[in-house]
Write an enzyme that holds these catalytic residues in place. Structure first.
Site, PDB file in Angstrom:
ATOM      1  N   ARG A 125       0.889  -1.174   0.000  1.00 50.76           N
ATOM      2  CA  ARG A 125       0.000   0.000   0.000  1.00 50.76           C
ATOM      3  C   ARG A 125       0.920   1.214   0.000  1.00 50.76           C
ATOM      4  O   ARG A 125       1.705   1.389   0.941  1.00 50.76           O
ATOM      5  CB  ARG A 125      -0.921   0.004   1.220  1.00 50.76           C
ATOM      6  CG  ARG A 125      -1.692   1.301   1.368  1.00 50.76           C
ATOM      7  CD  ARG A 125      -2.843   1.220   2.341  1.00 50.76           C
ATOM      8  NE  ARG A 125      -3.957   0.501   1.788  1.00 50.76           N
ATOM      9  CZ  ARG A 125      -5.217   0.559   2.269  1.00 50.76           C
ATOM     10  NH1 ARG A 125      -5.487   1.325   3.307  1.00 50.76           N
ATOM     11  NH2 ARG A 125      -6.187  -0.120   1.706  1.00 50.76           N
ATOM     12  N   HIS A 152      -7.292   0.880  -6.665  1.00 51.92           N
ATOM     13  CA  HIS A 152      -7.572   0.003  -5.517  1.00 51.92           C
ATOM     14  C   HIS A 152      -8.275  -1.249  -6.073  1.00 51.92           C
ATOM     15  O   HIS A 152      -9.462  -1.478  -5.848  1.00 51.92           O
ATOM     16  CB  HIS A 152      -8.448   0.741  -4.507  1.00 51.92           C
ATOM     17  CG  HIS A 152      -8.456   0.129  -3.140  1.00 51.92           C
ATOM     18  ND1 HIS A 152      -7.748  -1.008  -2.813  1.00 51.92           N
ATOM     19  CD2 HIS A 152      -9.108   0.498  -1.991  1.00 51.92           C
ATOM     20  CE1 HIS A 152      -7.957  -1.298  -1.541  1.00 51.92           C
ATOM     21  NE2 HIS A 152      -8.768  -0.413  -1.022  1.00 51.92           N
ATOM     22  N   ASP A 252     -17.035   7.463  -1.505  1.00 54.21           N
ATOM     23  CA  ASP A 252     -15.743   7.275  -0.827  1.00 54.21           C
ATOM     24  C   ASP A 252     -15.460   8.584  -0.093  1.00 54.21           C
ATOM     25  O   ASP A 252     -16.104   9.611  -0.359  1.00 54.21           O
ATOM     26  CB  ASP A 252     -14.680   6.980  -1.910  1.00 54.21           C
ATOM     27  CG  ASP A 252     -13.292   6.727  -1.359  1.00 54.21           C
ATOM     28  OD1 ASP A 252     -13.150   6.497  -0.143  1.00 54.21           O
ATOM     29  OD2 ASP A 252     -12.324   6.770  -2.162  1.00 54.21           O
ATOM     30  N   CYS A 292     -16.418   1.878   0.333  1.00 55.06           N
ATOM     31  CA  CYS A 292     -15.252   1.020   0.575  1.00 55.06           C
ATOM     32  C   CYS A 292     -14.862   1.001   2.043  1.00 55.06           C
ATOM     33  O   CYS A 292     -14.233   0.054   2.492  1.00 55.06           O
ATOM     34  CB  CYS A 292     -14.080   1.486  -0.288  1.00 55.06           C
ATOM     35  SG  CYS A 292     -13.731   3.254  -0.127  1.00 55.06           S
ATOM     36  N   ARG A 320     -14.206  -8.673   1.150  1.00 49.97           N
ATOM     37  CA  ARG A 320     -12.773  -8.383   0.966  1.00 49.97           C
ATOM     38  C   ARG A 320     -11.954  -9.636   1.275  1.00 49.97           C
ATOM     39  O   ARG A 320     -10.956  -9.916   0.627  1.00 49.97           O
ATOM     40  CB  ARG A 320     -12.328  -7.220   1.874  1.00 49.97           C
ATOM     41  CG  ARG A 320     -12.831  -5.838   1.476  1.00 49.97           C
ATOM     42  CD  ARG A 320     -12.269  -5.363   0.138  1.00 49.97           C
ATOM     43  NE  ARG A 320     -10.828  -5.427   0.071  1.00 49.97           N
ATOM     44  CZ  ARG A 320     -10.001  -4.436   0.394  1.00 49.97           C
ATOM     45  NH1 ARG A 320     -10.497  -3.267   0.740  1.00 49.97           N
ATOM     46  NH2 ARG A 320      -8.691  -4.578   0.319  1.00 49.97           N
TER      47      ARG A 320
HETATM   48  N1  NVA Z   1      -9.826   6.833  -1.469  1.00 49.09           N
HETATM   49  C1  NVA Z   1      -9.538   6.327  -0.152  1.00 49.09           C
HETATM   50  C2  NVA Z   1      -9.812   4.865  -0.090  1.00 49.09           C
HETATM   51  C3  NVA Z   1      -9.588   4.227   1.258  1.00 49.09           C
HETATM   52  C4  NVA Z   1      -9.855   2.759   1.250  1.00 49.09           C
HETATM   53  C5  NVA Z   1      -8.096   6.627   0.174  1.00 49.09           C
HETATM   54  O1  NVA Z   1      -7.244   6.508  -0.707  1.00 49.09           O
HETATM   55  O2  NVA Z   1      -7.815   7.018   1.315  1.00 49.09           O
HETATM   56  N1   CP Z   2     -11.438  -0.236   2.018  1.00 47.13           N
HETATM   57  C1   CP Z   2     -10.196  -0.353   2.451  1.00 47.13           C
HETATM   58  O1   CP Z   2      -9.262  -0.541   1.681  1.00 47.13           O
HETATM   59  O2   CP Z   2     -10.051  -0.253   3.795  1.00 47.13           O
HETATM   60  P1   CP Z   2      -8.667  -0.090   4.572  1.00 47.13           P
HETATM   61  O3   CP Z   2      -8.122   1.264   4.216  1.00 47.13           O
HETATM   62  O4   CP Z   2      -9.030  -0.194   6.030  1.00 47.13           O
HETATM   63  O5   CP Z   2      -7.745  -1.169   4.149  1.00 47.13           O
END
Ligand code: NVA
Ligand code: CP
Length: 334
Positions: A125, A152, A252, A292, A320
């Site tokens: 990530r 994602h 989101d 999400c 998930r």
């Molecule tokens: N768009 C959000 C998604 C989190 C799962 C982010 O990047 O923080």
């Molecule tokens: N939706 C999602 O990716 O959640 P996290 O940021 O908690 O992994």
């Protein structure tokens, strides 16, 4: 031939099935379109079987291990990948890179060439999408993108799998189930457009003018849609147009990880995009609400909507895990 391709060729392959040709899996899952439409369908088949018969897979990844390296916080992605690996008989190790970025301490190429000596796959990530790409170029083991600033894919696969459970996969694949994404045109929106296109789905995206999705990704999604029969709509400053008649309304956070310092400014721009009772009323009567997570109540969604019977956010969260298992099995065992 790149090292990656050469190594991919050495990966064990399943004996060909007399009945059915399985799609060749990609070496990595870095962006949604690493999978073909058939590949996405195979992931959904596998996730459904894993969900129904978890014990059948409990030794599938015995002796295999996953490294999870995250520059940003996570609940769902981290835990589902770690739990997926363990419940498939393998093991996982977590390295919290936050608040550093992976290349702050040593070159990405070196980290990748260390990890490939110890583990069988890596979930990343990252802030910059180029970190995932560079990592994959140097790694001989599969890389899974657990969210970058651009994509994602694990989330979008989960979302269309969940939508298929709610409304039937055939309906989704024939464009009969419109999913409206309302909000920021970034990683989650990009992945929903690409995976939606791969699924043959109908996706409508509504964004403020200043937060439009990346034009190259929109063009790529349109190209895929032309092949699969998917429909893609992009509405600027008109959430109602996207939501009208939709069977799923998805949002989101307004300020994604890495953009928190812009939260106040974004709250003003995104206010008309809040998913509330009035916006949901424009969707189909049996529409579901999707997110999400994590969600910010009274910002992108009201507590009333996310806590309503229309909300399937925890079905998404559960799935998930099943999708994570399907991804790991596909990349490691195919
Ligand atoms: N768009 C959000 C998604 C989190 C799962 C982010 O990047 O923080
Ligand atoms: N939706 C999602 O990716 O959640 P996290 O940021 O908690 O992994």
């Amino acid at each position: 031939m790149s090292t990656k391709v050469a190594i991919a060729a050495l990966k064990p392959t399943a004996a060909p099935s007399p009945r059915r040709q399985r799609p060749v899996p990609p070496a990595d899952l870095i962006r949604d379109d690493d999978f073909s439409p058939a590949g996405v369908s195979a992931i959904f088949d596998l996730a459904a079987d894993v969900k129904k018969n978890p014990r059948r897979y409990q030794h599938a990844l015995e002796g295999r291990s996953l490294a999870v390296l995250f520059e940003k916080r996570s609940l769902r992605t981290r835990l589902t990948f770690e739990l997926a690996m363990k419940s498939l008989g393998g093991d996982s190790v977590f390295m919290d890179s936050a608040p550093q970025r992976i290349p702050d301490r040593e070159p990405i190429a070196d980290v990748a060439r260390n990890l490939e000596r110890w583990v069988d796959a890596v979930a990343l990530r990252t802030f910059s999408h180029s970190t995932v790409e560079e990592f994959a170029q140097w790694s001989r083991v599969p890389i899974v993108n657990g969210l970058s600033e651009m994509f994602h894919p694990c989330q979008a696969l989960t979302d269309f799998f969940t939508l298929g459970e709610a409304f039937g996969r055939n309906g989704v694949a024939r464009g009969k189930v419109k999913l409206a994404f309302v909000g920021d045109g970034n990683n989650v929106a990009h992945s929903l457009m690409l995976t939606g296109a791969l699924c043959g789905a109908h996706v409508a995206v509504a964004v403020p003018e200043a937060y439009q999705p990346n034009a190259e990704i929109v063009a790529r999604a349109r190209d895929i849609a032309a092949e699969t029969g998917a429909k893609l709509e992009l509405h600027v400053d008109d959430p109602g147009a996207a939501v009208r008649g939709a069977k799923a309304v998805y949002t989101d956070v307004w300020a994604s990880m890495g953009f928190e310092h812009e939260a106040a400014e974004r709250a003003q721009v995104f206010a008309p995009f809040q998913v509330n009772r009035a916006l949901m009323a424009q969707a189909a009567p049996d529409a579901v609400f999707m997110h999400c997570l994590p969600a910010h109540r009274e910002e992108e969604v009201t507590a009333e909507v996310i806590e309503s019977p229309q909300s399937i956010v925890f079905e998404q969260a559960e799935n998930r895990l099943h999708i994570a298992k399907a991804i790991l099995l596909t990349l490691l065992v195919h």
